[in-house]
Design an enzyme around this catalytic site. Structure first.
Site, PDB file in Angstrom:
ATOM      1  N   SER A 145       0.704  -1.143   0.018  1.00  0.00           N
ATOM      2  CA  SER A 145       0.171   0.093   0.276  1.00  0.00           C
ATOM      3  C   SER A 145       1.238   1.282   0.158  1.00  0.00           C
ATOM      4  O   SER A 145       1.642   1.322   0.237  1.00  0.00           O
ATOM      5  CB  SER A 145      -0.536   0.110   1.341  1.00  0.00           C
ATOM      6  OG  SER A 145      -1.507   1.391   1.569  1.00  0.00           O
ATOM      7  N   TYR A 158      -2.566  -0.613  10.403  1.00  0.00           N
ATOM      8  CA  TYR A 158      -1.980  -1.257   9.390  1.00  0.00           C
ATOM      9  C   TYR A 158      -0.526  -0.425   8.458  1.00  0.00           C
ATOM     10  O   TYR A 158      -0.196  -1.243   7.821  1.00  0.00           O
ATOM     11  CB  TYR A 158      -3.635  -0.311   8.692  1.00  0.00           C
ATOM     12  CG  TYR A 158      -3.281  -0.108   6.741  1.00  0.00           C
ATOM     13  CD1 TYR A 158      -3.878  -2.172   5.881  1.00  0.00           C
ATOM     14  CD2 TYR A 158      -3.373   0.183   5.904  1.00  0.00           C
ATOM     15  CE1 TYR A 158      -4.061  -1.800   5.147  1.00  0.00           C
ATOM     16  CE2 TYR A 158      -3.069   0.252   4.637  1.00  0.00           C
ATOM     17  CZ  TYR A 158      -3.761  -0.930   4.420  1.00  0.00           C
ATOM     18  OH  TYR A 158      -4.131  -1.626   2.970  1.00  0.00           O
TER      19      TYR A 158
HETATM   20  P1  NAD Z   1     -11.339  -5.902   0.395  1.00  0.00           P
HETATM   21  O1  NAD Z   1     -11.454  -5.800   1.625  1.00  0.00           O
HETATM   22  O2  NAD Z   1     -12.394  -5.996  -0.648  1.00  0.00           O
HETATM   23  O3  NAD Z   1     -10.252  -7.410  -0.379  1.00  0.00           O
HETATM   24  C1  NAD Z   1      -9.401  -7.662   0.876  1.00  0.00           C
HETATM   25  C2  NAD Z   1      -9.246  -9.780   1.313  1.00  0.00           C
HETATM   26  O4  NAD Z   1      -9.215 -10.052   1.965  1.00  0.00           O
HETATM   27  C3  NAD Z   1     -11.102 -10.563   1.237  1.00  0.00           C
HETATM   28  O5  NAD Z   1     -11.200 -11.067   0.352  1.00  0.00           O
HETATM   29  C4  NAD Z   1     -11.200 -10.727   2.410  1.00  0.00           C
HETATM   30  O6  NAD Z   1     -12.158 -11.720   2.918  1.00  0.00           O
HETATM   31  C5  NAD Z   1      -9.702 -11.018   2.581  1.00  0.00           C
HETATM   32  N1  NAD Z   1      -8.947 -11.388   4.093  1.00  0.00           N
HETATM   33  C6  NAD Z   1      -9.820 -10.981   4.925  1.00  0.00           C
HETATM   34  N2  NAD Z   1      -9.588 -11.693   5.912  1.00  0.00           N
HETATM   35  C7  NAD Z   1      -8.459 -12.727   5.703  1.00  0.00           C
HETATM   36  C8  NAD Z   1      -7.993 -13.691   6.042  1.00  0.00           C
HETATM   37  N3  NAD Z   1      -7.599 -14.140   6.770  1.00  0.00           N
HETATM   38  N4  NAD Z   1      -7.866 -14.928   5.408  1.00  0.00           N
HETATM   39  C9  NAD Z   1      -7.952 -14.370   3.967  1.00  0.00           C
HETATM   40  N5  NAD Z   1      -8.200 -13.586   3.215  1.00  0.00           N
HETATM   41  C10 NAD Z   1      -8.681 -12.634   4.308  1.00  0.00           C
HETATM   42  O7  NAD Z   1      -9.986  -4.751  -0.224  1.00  0.00           O
HETATM   43  P2  NAD Z   1      -9.045  -3.623  -1.232  1.00  0.00           P
HETATM   44  O8  NAD Z   1      -9.636  -3.188  -1.332  1.00  0.00           O
HETATM   45  O9  NAD Z   1      -9.444  -5.626  -2.287  1.00  0.00           O
HETATM   46  O10 NAD Z   1      -8.096  -5.113  -0.817  1.00  0.00           O
HETATM   47  C11 NAD Z   1      -6.925  -5.695  -1.293  1.00  0.00           C
HETATM   48  C12 NAD Z   1      -5.592  -5.390  -0.798  1.00  0.00           C
HETATM   49  O11 NAD Z   1      -4.823  -4.364  -1.318  1.00  0.00           O
HETATM   50  C13 NAD Z   1      -5.168  -5.598   1.010  1.00  0.00           C
HETATM   51  O12 NAD Z   1      -4.254  -6.562   1.996  1.00  0.00           O
HETATM   52  C14 NAD Z   1      -5.223  -3.873   1.215  1.00  0.00           C
HETATM   53  O13 NAD Z   1      -4.465  -3.236   1.851  1.00  0.00           O
HETATM   54  C15 NAD Z   1      -4.332  -3.261  -0.033  1.00  0.00           C
HETATM   55  N6  NAD Z   1      -4.492  -2.528  -0.575  1.00  0.00           N
HETATM   56  C16 NAD Z   1      -6.281  -1.877  -0.945  1.00  0.00           C
HETATM   57  C17 NAD Z   1      -6.070  -0.569  -1.219  1.00  0.00           C
HETATM   58  C18 NAD Z   1      -6.886   0.270  -1.970  1.00  0.00           C
HETATM   59  O14 NAD Z   1      -7.265   1.273  -1.633  1.00  0.00           O
HETATM   60  N7  NAD Z   1      -8.586  -0.463  -1.744  1.00  0.00           N
HETATM   61  C19 NAD Z   1      -4.701   0.115  -1.398  1.00  0.00           C
HETATM   62  C20 NAD Z   1      -4.499   0.533  -0.949  1.00  0.00           C
HETATM   63  C21 NAD Z   1      -3.627  -1.336  -1.135  1.00  0.00           C
END
Ligand code: NAD
Length: 260
Positions: A145, A158
């Site tokens: 991130s 985080y």
């Molecule tokens: P999201 O909440 O849609 O997806 C997260 C996924 O991780 C979900 O499928 C959830 O069920 C799964 N998950 C959570 N805990 C888990 C566990 N213990 N075991 C297995 N799966 C688990 O959110 P997203 O935005 O798609 O995030 C995906 C990744 O991208 C994350 O690592 C997040 O930190 C990173 N990220 C997202 C953003 C953003 O702006 N959306 C920005 C930077 C980084």
């Protein structure tokens, strides 16, 4: 340029939502067989499997809480049984935890964020690297991130987890490089997914967010997925040990576009 993943076996953690779901579909479109890890909503993981099998190739849905090393080991054993191992791991599963200053934070909640984002990545990377080092081929891509470098008030767990992920990535890359295995990270900026719905569904929060993004819009999951496919493909065969930022310029510190 030809981005081709035919016959590659990929696993995406947290692959049934947001960025993970987009990565799953983009990998399948590039020709990979894709295993979709999930911890909740098995129906969405299974629907994705059906969608891929109808159009592109093979797919699996594998349940495991990535913070549980035994569950992760069982998931990899299932992968071995079905596909004889894997070539691509995308460590995407992540949570941001509840917002609170560190002096008020619930310690169990803080620890949970580290357990999923950092330990979860380590658990899956360990299992994957054992196999990739032995076959002298493979790529591990960790979803970091912009908060691996930008502090975020109220989210110390985080930011700490993602900063840790950056160094974990570099160290694993150093260990795996002699075997021809790459380990790298992708750092999204603000991407419109369920994780940040409270921000983009509230006009005031959304406006505040856009002030932090030089391109003046949130990114879409596909914009991360396309870069993920490039990074795990041979197009990026000389890229390892680095975090690649895909953030609309967020880490360019837009506050310095004026004054200073
Ligand atoms: P999201 O909440 O849609 O997806 C997260 C996924 O991780 C979900 O499928 C959830 O069920 C799964 N998950 C959570 N805990 C888990 C566990 N213990 N075991 C297995 N799966 C688990 O959110 P997203 O935005 O798609 O995030 C995906 C990744 O991208 C994350 O690592 C997040 O930190 C990173 N990220 C997202 C953003 C953003 O702006 N959306 C920005 C930077 C980084």
């Amino acid at each position: 340029m030809n981005v081709q993943l035919k016959n590659q076996r990929a696993l995406v953690t947290g692959g049934n939502s947001g960025i993970g779901e987009a990565v799953v579909l983009a990998l399948a479109e590039a020709g990979a067989n894709v295993a979709i890890n999930y911890v909740t909503h098995p129906e969405t993981a299974k629907a994705l499997v059906g969608q891929i099998q109808q159009h592109q190739g093979d797919a699996l849905a594998l349940e495991a809480d990535v913070s549980n090393p035994e569950a992760v080991a069982r998931m990899f054993a299932e992968l071995d049984k079905s596909w004889g191992g894997l070539d691509i791991l995308v460590n995407n599963a992540g949570i941001d935890g509840p917002r609170a200053p560190a002096w008020e934070v619930d310690l169990a909640g803080w620890r949970k964020v580290l357990e999923v984002n950092l330990f979860g990545t380590l658990h899956c990377a360990r299992e994957a690297l054992k196999r990739m080092v032995a076959q002298k081929r493979g790529v591990v891509l960790n979803m970091s991130s912009v908060h691996e470098v930008i502090a975020w008030s109220g989210y110390s767990a985080y930011t700490t987890s993602k900063a840790g992920l950056a160094m974990l990535t570099k160290t694993l890359a150093q260990e795996a490089a002699p075997f021809g295995v790459r380990v790298l990270a992708l750092a999204p900026g603000a991407i419109q997914t369920p994780i940040n719905q409270s921000v983009w569904s509230d006009p005031k929060n959304y406006e505040d967010l856009l002030d932090k993004i030089p391109l003046k819009r949130m990114g879409q999951p596909d914009e991360i997925a396309q870069m993920a496919v490039v990074l795990v493909s041979d197009v990026a065969s000389y890229v390892t040990a680095r975090t690649i930022f895909v953030d609309g310029g967020m880490t360019d510190y837009p506050g310095f576009a004026h004054g200073g």
